[in-house]
Design a protein around this motif. Structure first.
Motif, short mmCIF file in Angstrom:
data_model
loop_
_atom_site.label_atom_id
_atom_site.label_comp_id
_atom_site.label_asym_id
_atom_site.label_seq_id
_atom_site.Cartn_x
_atom_site.Cartn_y
_atom_site.Cartn_z
N THR A 225 0.86 -1.19 0.00
CA THR A 225 0.00 0.00 0.00
C THR A 225 0.90 1.23 0.00
O THR A 225 1.60 1.49 0.97
CB THR A 225 -0.92 0.01 1.24
N THR A 226 0.88 1.96 -1.09
CA THR A 226 1.73 3.15 -1.18
C THR A 226 0.95 4.42 -0.88
O THR A 226 1.46 5.34 -0.27
CB THR A 226 2.35 3.27 -2.58
N GLN A 227 -0.29 4.48 -1.30
CA GLN A 227 -1.13 5.66 -1.09
C GLN A 227 -2.45 5.21 -0.47
O GLN A 227 -3.14 4.38 -1.03
CB GLN A 227 -1.39 6.35 -2.43
N MET A 228 -2.77 5.76 0.69
CA MET A 228 -4.05 5.43 1.32
C MET A 228 -5.08 6.45 0.88
O MET A 228 -4.95 7.63 1.16
CB MET A 228 -3.90 5.42 2.85
N ARG A 229 -6.11 5.99 0.19
CA ARG A 229 -7.15 6.91 -0.27
C ARG A 229 -8.20 7.05 0.82
O ARG A 229 -8.42 6.14 1.62
CB ARG A 229 -7.76 6.44 -1.57
N ALA A 230 -8.86 8.19 0.83
CA ALA A 230 -9.91 8.47 1.80
C ALA A 230 -11.28 8.30 1.14
O ALA A 230 -11.49 8.76 0.02
CB ALA A 230 -9.77 9.88 2.35
N VAL A 231 -12.19 7.61 1.84
CA VAL A 231 -13.54 7.37 1.35
C VAL A 231 -14.50 7.80 2.44
O VAL A 231 -14.31 7.48 3.62
CB VAL A 231 -13.74 5.86 1.04
N THR B 84 -8.64 3.36 9.68
CA THR B 84 -7.95 2.65 8.60
C THR B 84 -8.60 1.29 8.44
O THR B 84 -8.70 0.54 9.40
CB THR B 84 -6.46 2.48 8.93
N PHE B 85 -9.04 0.99 7.23
CA PHE B 85 -9.67 -0.29 6.96
C PHE B 85 -9.00 -0.91 5.75
O PHE B 85 -9.25 -0.51 4.61
CB PHE B 85 -11.17 -0.11 6.73
N PHE B 86 -8.10 -1.85 6.00
CA PHE B 86 -7.38 -2.56 4.94
C PHE B 86 -6.75 -1.60 3.93
O PHE B 86 -6.86 -1.79 2.72
CB PHE B 86 -8.30 -3.56 4.24
N GLY B 87 -6.09 -0.55 4.42
CA GLY B 87 -5.36 0.36 3.56
C GLY B 87 -6.17 1.51 3.00
O GLY B 87 -5.67 2.29 2.21
N THR B 88 -7.42 1.65 3.41
CA THR B 88 -8.28 2.75 2.99
C THR B 88 -8.68 3.53 4.23
O THR B 88 -8.98 2.96 5.27
CB THR B 88 -9.55 2.22 2.29
N ILE B 89 -8.68 4.84 4.12
CA ILE B 89 -9.10 5.69 5.24
C ILE B 89 -10.59 5.95 5.09
O ILE B 89 -11.04 6.51 4.09
CB ILE B 89 -8.33 7.02 5.26
N ILE B 90 -11.37 5.53 6.08
CA ILE B 90 -12.82 5.77 6.10
C ILE B 90 -13.04 7.04 6.92
O ILE B 90 -12.56 7.15 8.04
CB ILE B 90 -13.58 4.59 6.75
N THR B 91 -13.79 8.00 6.36
CA THR B 91 -14.02 9.28 7.04
C THR B 91 -15.51 9.55 7.20
O THR B 91 -16.34 8.88 6.60
CB THR B 91 -13.40 10.45 6.25
N ASN B 92 -15.80 10.57 8.01
CA ASN B 92 -17.19 11.00 8.23
C ASN B 92 -17.71 11.89 7.13
O ASN B 92 -18.90 11.92 6.87
CB ASN B 92 -17.29 11.79 9.54
N SER B 93 -16.85 12.68 6.54
CA SER B 93 -17.33 13.69 5.60
C SER B 93 -16.48 13.72 4.35
O SER B 93 -15.44 13.09 4.27
CB SER B 93 -17.31 15.07 6.28
N GLU B 94 -16.93 14.52 3.42
CA GLU B 94 -16.22 14.70 2.15
C GLU B 94 -15.09 15.72 2.28
O GLU B 94 -14.27 15.85 1.37
CB GLU B 94 -17.20 15.19 1.06
N LYS B 95 -15.02 16.42 3.41
CA LYS B 95 -13.99 17.44 3.59
C LYS B 95 -12.60 16.83 3.63
O LYS B 95 -12.43 15.67 4.00
CB LYS B 95 -14.23 18.22 4.89
N LYS C 41 -4.36 12.27 8.82
CA LYS C 41 -3.75 11.44 7.78
C LYS C 41 -2.49 10.76 8.32
O LYS C 41 -2.23 9.59 8.06
CB LYS C 41 -3.39 12.28 6.56
N TYR C 42 -1.72 11.53 9.08
CA TYR C 42 -0.48 10.98 9.62
C TYR C 42 -0.78 9.89 10.65
O TYR C 42 -0.09 8.87 10.70
CB TYR C 42 0.37 12.10 10.21
N HIS C 43 -1.80 10.10 11.46
CA HIS C 43 -2.22 9.10 12.45
C HIS C 43 -2.55 7.78 11.74
O HIS C 43 -2.12 6.70 12.15
CB HIS C 43 -3.44 9.63 13.22
N GLU C 44 -3.31 7.87 10.67
CA GLU C 44 -3.70 6.67 9.94
C GLU C 44 -2.52 6.04 9.21
O GLU C 44 -2.43 4.82 9.07
CB GLU C 44 -4.84 6.98 8.96
N THR C 45 -1.57 6.84 8.77
CA THR C 45 -0.36 6.31 8.14
C THR C 45 0.47 5.53 9.15
O THR C 45 1.07 4.51 8.81
CB THR C 45 0.48 7.45 7.53
#
Length: 143
Positions: A10-16, A30-41, A48-52
């Protein structure tokens, strides 16, 4: 989940944005290399660093998401014993979360690990719950 890449691939974690996944008060997970967020902001850099850091922790746990989540749940259940003293202790006293929270404002933290694997959580895992509680209080005052 079954097609998730190994943490080292996983090189880049995308946010969804999936708001119903997160409880109130949580910004991301973090869910299997994807960042799950509350909002579109846009996520703050510290989140991001915490999840990295969680990604690098998964690399240090046999480079497997399943092993990382298994160990995370074990720590969560162990830490829940302190819920009377600290609400949400299962989360806040989890060694993986403690390492991520203690270093989420330090952009150079992961540079100390030349192989890219964050292993600072092991120091917290060796502590008793009381020691984790006091260590958490120390770094939570700084931020």
């Amino acid at each position: 989940m079954l097609t998730a890449r190994r943490p080292s691939h996983t090189t880049q974690m995308r946010a969804v944005s999936i708001p119903f996944w997160l409880h109130e008060g949580y910004d991301a997970l973090t869910f299997f290399g994807t960042i799950i967020t509350n909002s579109e902001k846009e996520l703050p850099r510290s989140v991001k660093y915490h999840e990295t850091i969680h990604l690098r922790q998964a690399q240090s746990v046999h480079n497997s998401w399943l092993c990382f989540y298994w160990k995370y749940m074990i720590f969560w259940f162990q830490s829940r014993r302190a819920n009377r003293i600290l609400p949400n202790a299962g989360y806040l006293l989890n060694p993986f979360e403690m390492e991520a929270y203690a270093n989420m404002y330090n952009p150079h933290y992961l540079e100390r690990y030349p192989d890219g694997k964050a292993t600072g959580w092991k120091k917290y895992a060796q502590m008793t719950l009381a020691e984790r509680y006091w260590a958490r209080r120390k770094y939570s005052r700084r931020s």
